[in-house]
Design a protein around this motif. Structure first.
Motif, PDB file in Angstrom:
ATOM      1  N   ALA A  31      71.115  90.569  31.444  1.00  9.13           N
ATOM      2  CA  ALA A  31      70.402  89.584  30.637  1.00  9.13           C
ATOM      3  C   ALA A  31      70.949  89.554  29.216  1.00  9.13           C
ATOM      4  CB  ALA A  31      68.907  89.914  30.600  1.00  9.13           C
ATOM      5  N   ALA A  32      70.573  88.516  28.495  1.00 10.71           N
ATOM      6  CA  ALA A  32      70.953  88.380  27.083  1.00 10.71           C
ATOM      7  C   ALA A  32      69.746  88.577  26.171  1.00 10.71           C
ATOM      8  CB  ALA A  32      71.573  87.008  26.844  1.00 10.71           C
ATOM      9  N   HIS A  33      68.673  89.165  26.697  1.00  7.94           N
ATOM     10  CA  HIS A  33      67.451  89.411  25.922  1.00  7.94           C
ATOM     11  C   HIS A  33      67.132  90.899  25.963  1.00  7.94           C
ATOM     12  CE1 HIS A  33      67.112  85.306  27.610  1.00  7.94           C
ATOM     13  NE2 HIS A  33      66.838  85.025  26.350  1.00  7.94           N
ATOM     14  N   ASP A  34      66.993  91.516  24.796  1.00  5.56           N
ATOM     15  CA  ASP A  34      66.722  92.948  24.782  1.00  5.56           C
ATOM     16  C   ASP A  34      65.373  93.301  25.387  1.00  5.56           C
ATOM     17  OD1 ASP A  34      65.287  91.955  22.593  1.00  5.56           O
ATOM     18  OD2 ASP A  34      66.210  93.312  21.137  1.00  5.56           O
ATOM     19  N   GLY A  48      72.294  95.557  32.266  1.00  4.97           N
ATOM     20  CA  GLY A  48      73.485  95.119  31.560  1.00  4.97           C
ATOM     21  C   GLY A  48      73.097  94.092  30.511  1.00  4.97           C
ATOM     22  N   TYR A  49      73.579  94.279  29.300  1.00  2.00           N
ATOM     23  CA  TYR A  49      73.234  93.405  28.183  1.00  2.00           C
ATOM     24  C   TYR A  49      74.423  92.572  27.752  1.00  2.00           C
ATOM     25  CZ  TYR A  49      71.586  91.946  23.571  1.00  2.00           C
ATOM     26  OH  TYR A  49      71.214  91.209  22.481  1.00  2.00           O
ATOM     27  N   VAL A  50      74.275  91.246  27.832  1.00  3.47           N
ATOM     28  CA  VAL A  50      75.298  90.324  27.348  1.00  3.47           C
ATOM     29  C   VAL A  50      74.936  89.968  25.912  1.00  3.47           C
ATOM     30  CG1 VAL A  50      76.479  88.133  27.707  1.00  3.47           C
ATOM     31  CG2 VAL A  50      75.617  89.413  29.680  1.00  3.47           C
ATOM     32  N   ASP A  65      72.442  99.957  30.162  1.00  2.00           N
ATOM     33  CA  ASP A  65      73.407 100.892  30.741  1.00  2.00           C
ATOM     34  C   ASP A  65      74.841 100.428  30.496  1.00  2.00           C
ATOM     35  OD1 ASP A  65      71.455 102.692  31.998  1.00  2.00           O
ATOM     36  OD2 ASP A  65      71.009 100.967  33.264  1.00  2.00           O
ATOM     37  N   ALA A  66      75.026  99.120  30.390  1.00  2.00           N
ATOM     38  CA  ALA A  66      76.333  98.533  30.093  1.00  2.00           C
ATOM     39  C   ALA A  66      76.101  97.350  29.163  1.00  2.00           C
ATOM     40  CB  ALA A  66      77.026  98.077  31.372  1.00  2.00           C
ATOM     41  N   ALA A  67      77.044  97.098  28.273  1.00  2.00           N
ATOM     42  CA  ALA A  67      76.897  95.981  27.341  1.00  2.00           C
ATOM     43  C   ALA A  67      78.268  95.421  27.006  1.00  2.00           C
ATOM     44  CB  ALA A  67      76.194  96.440  26.060  1.00  2.00           C
ATOM     45  N   GLY A  68      78.277  94.160  26.603  1.00  2.73           N
ATOM     46  CA  GLY A  68      79.528  93.526  26.213  1.00  2.73           C
ATOM     47  C   GLY A  68      79.289  92.108  25.746  1.00  2.73           C
ATOM     48  N   SER A  70      80.660  89.337  27.097  1.00  3.80           N
ATOM     49  CA  SER A  70      80.699  88.310  28.140  1.00  3.80           C
ATOM     50  C   SER A  70      80.065  88.837  29.425  1.00  3.80           C
ATOM     51  CB  SER A  70      82.140  87.882  28.427  1.00  3.80           C
ATOM     52  OG  SER A  70      82.832  88.904  29.117  1.00  3.80           O
ATOM     53  N   LEU A  71      79.650  87.912  30.256  1.00  2.00           N
ATOM     54  CA  LEU A  71      79.054  88.271  31.539  1.00  2.00           C
ATOM     55  C   LEU A  71      80.044  89.065  32.383  1.00  2.00           C
ATOM     56  CD1 LEU A  71      76.718  88.071  33.545  1.00  2.00           C
ATOM     57  CD2 LEU A  71      77.626  85.851  34.254  1.00  2.00           C
ATOM     58  N   THR A  72      81.291  88.662  32.369  1.00  2.00           N
ATOM     59  CA  THR A  72      82.313  89.355  33.159  1.00  2.00           C
ATOM     60  C   THR A  72      82.443  90.810  32.738  1.00  2.00           C
ATOM     61  OG1 THR A  72      83.528  87.288  33.436  1.00  2.00           O
ATOM     62  CG2 THR A  72      84.738  89.319  33.849  1.00  2.00           C
ATOM     63  N   VAL A  73      82.517  91.050  31.444  1.00  2.00           N
ATOM     64  CA  VAL A  73      82.648  92.417  30.936  1.00  2.00           C
ATOM     65  C   VAL A  73      81.426  93.250  31.300  1.00  2.00           C
ATOM     66  CG1 VAL A  73      82.731  93.800  28.809  1.00  2.00           C
ATOM     67  CG2 VAL A  73      84.227  91.816  29.079  1.00  2.00           C
ATOM     68  N   VAL A  74      80.252  92.681  31.171  1.00  2.00           N
ATOM     69  CA  VAL A  74      79.017  93.426  31.466  1.00  2.00           C
ATOM     70  C   VAL A  74      78.926  93.747  32.951  1.00  2.00           C
ATOM     71  CG1 VAL A  74      76.499  93.355  31.404  1.00  2.00           C
ATOM     72  CG2 VAL A  74      77.818  92.501  29.462  1.00  2.00           C
ATOM     73  N   VAL A  75      79.210  92.787  33.798  1.00  2.00           N
ATOM     74  CA  VAL A  75      79.147  93.041  35.245  1.00  2.00           C
ATOM     75  C   VAL A  75      80.167  94.110  35.641  1.00  2.00           C
ATOM     76  CG1 VAL A  75      79.552  92.032  37.529  1.00  2.00           C
ATOM     77  CG2 VAL A  75      78.171  90.803  35.840  1.00  2.00           C
ATOM     78  N   GLN A  76      81.349  94.063  35.069  1.00  2.96           N
ATOM     79  CA  GLN A  76      82.340  95.116  35.334  1.00  2.96           C
ATOM     80  C   GLN A  76      81.816  96.474  34.896  1.00  2.96           C
ATOM     81  OE1 GLN A  76      85.744  93.514  33.266  1.00  2.96           O
ATOM     82  NE2 GLN A  76      86.498  92.454  35.097  1.00  2.96           N
ATOM     83  N   GLY A  77      81.125  96.515  33.764  1.00  2.00           N
ATOM     84  CA  GLY A  77      80.535  97.766  33.283  1.00  2.00           C
ATOM     85  C   GLY A  77      79.446  98.277  34.190  1.00  2.00           C
ATOM     86  N   VAL A  78      78.603  97.385  34.685  1.00  7.84           N
ATOM     87  CA  VAL A  78      77.530  97.784  35.605  1.00  7.84           C
ATOM     88  C   VAL A  78      78.131  98.304  36.906  1.00  7.84           C
ATOM     89  CG1 VAL A  78      75.641  96.899  37.032  1.00  7.84           C
ATOM     90  CG2 VAL A  78      75.761  96.274  34.615  1.00  7.84           C
ATOM     91  N   LEU A  79      79.124  97.623  37.428  1.00  6.14           N
ATOM     92  CA  LEU A  79      79.767  98.060  38.672  1.00  6.14           C
ATOM     93  C   LEU A  79      80.463  99.398  38.498  1.00  6.14           C
ATOM     94  CD1 LEU A  79      81.207  94.662  39.945  1.00  6.14           C
ATOM     95  CD2 LEU A  79      79.234  95.916  40.857  1.00  6.14           C
ATOM     96  N   ALA A  80      81.019  99.649  37.336  1.00  6.68           N
ATOM     97  CA  ALA A  80      81.703 100.911  37.067  1.00  6.68           C
ATOM     98  C   ALA A  80      80.730 102.086  37.069  1.00  6.68           C
ATOM     99  CB  ALA A  80      82.451 100.836  35.747  1.00  6.68           C
ATOM    100  N   LEU A  81      79.468 101.825  36.799  1.00  4.53           N
ATOM    101  CA  LEU A  81      78.471 102.897  36.761  1.00  4.53           C
ATOM    102  C   LEU A  81      78.292 103.547  38.127  1.00  4.53           C
ATOM    103  CD1 LEU A  81      75.759 101.171  34.564  1.00  4.53           C
ATOM    104  CD2 LEU A  81      77.259 103.065  33.868  1.00  4.53           C
TER     105      LEU A  81
END
Length: 83
Positions: A31-34, A48-50, A65-68, A70-81
């Motif tokens: 999401a993009a909302h804290d 994941g925070y966009v 848990d992951a932030a960035g 762009s959506l692509t960067v955040v999803v990659q971060g979540v998957l890496a977890l």
């Protein structure tokens, strides 16, 4: 409507896990909302925070848990977890 609560109440995210037939710890919210990140985190979801308009989550909220940027960067971060 089924839950009778609004986000960021944990019950909303737990209901989503129930409907998806997965354990909360097997579900991720991006999401993009804290406040959305905070609620999902309190329910036990991976988050994941966009950073679109707000570059960081408020320090008063649970951090993602992951932030960035762009959506692509955040999803990659979540998957890496889970790797």
């Amino acid at each position: 409507d089924d839950v009778k609560h609004w986000k960021p109440a944990a019950a909303v995210y737990l209901h989503a896990a129930k409907v998806a037939r997965v354990k909360p710890e097997e579900l991720a919210l991006v999401a993009a909302h804290d406040w959305d990140i905070d609620g999902a985190s309190r329910a036990g979801l991976t988050t994941g925070y966009v950073a679109r308009k707000q570059p960081i989550c408020s320090p008063a909220m649970n951090q993602a848990d992951a932030a960035g940027q762009s959506l692509t960067v955040v999803v990659q971060g979540v998957l890496a977890l889970s790797a």
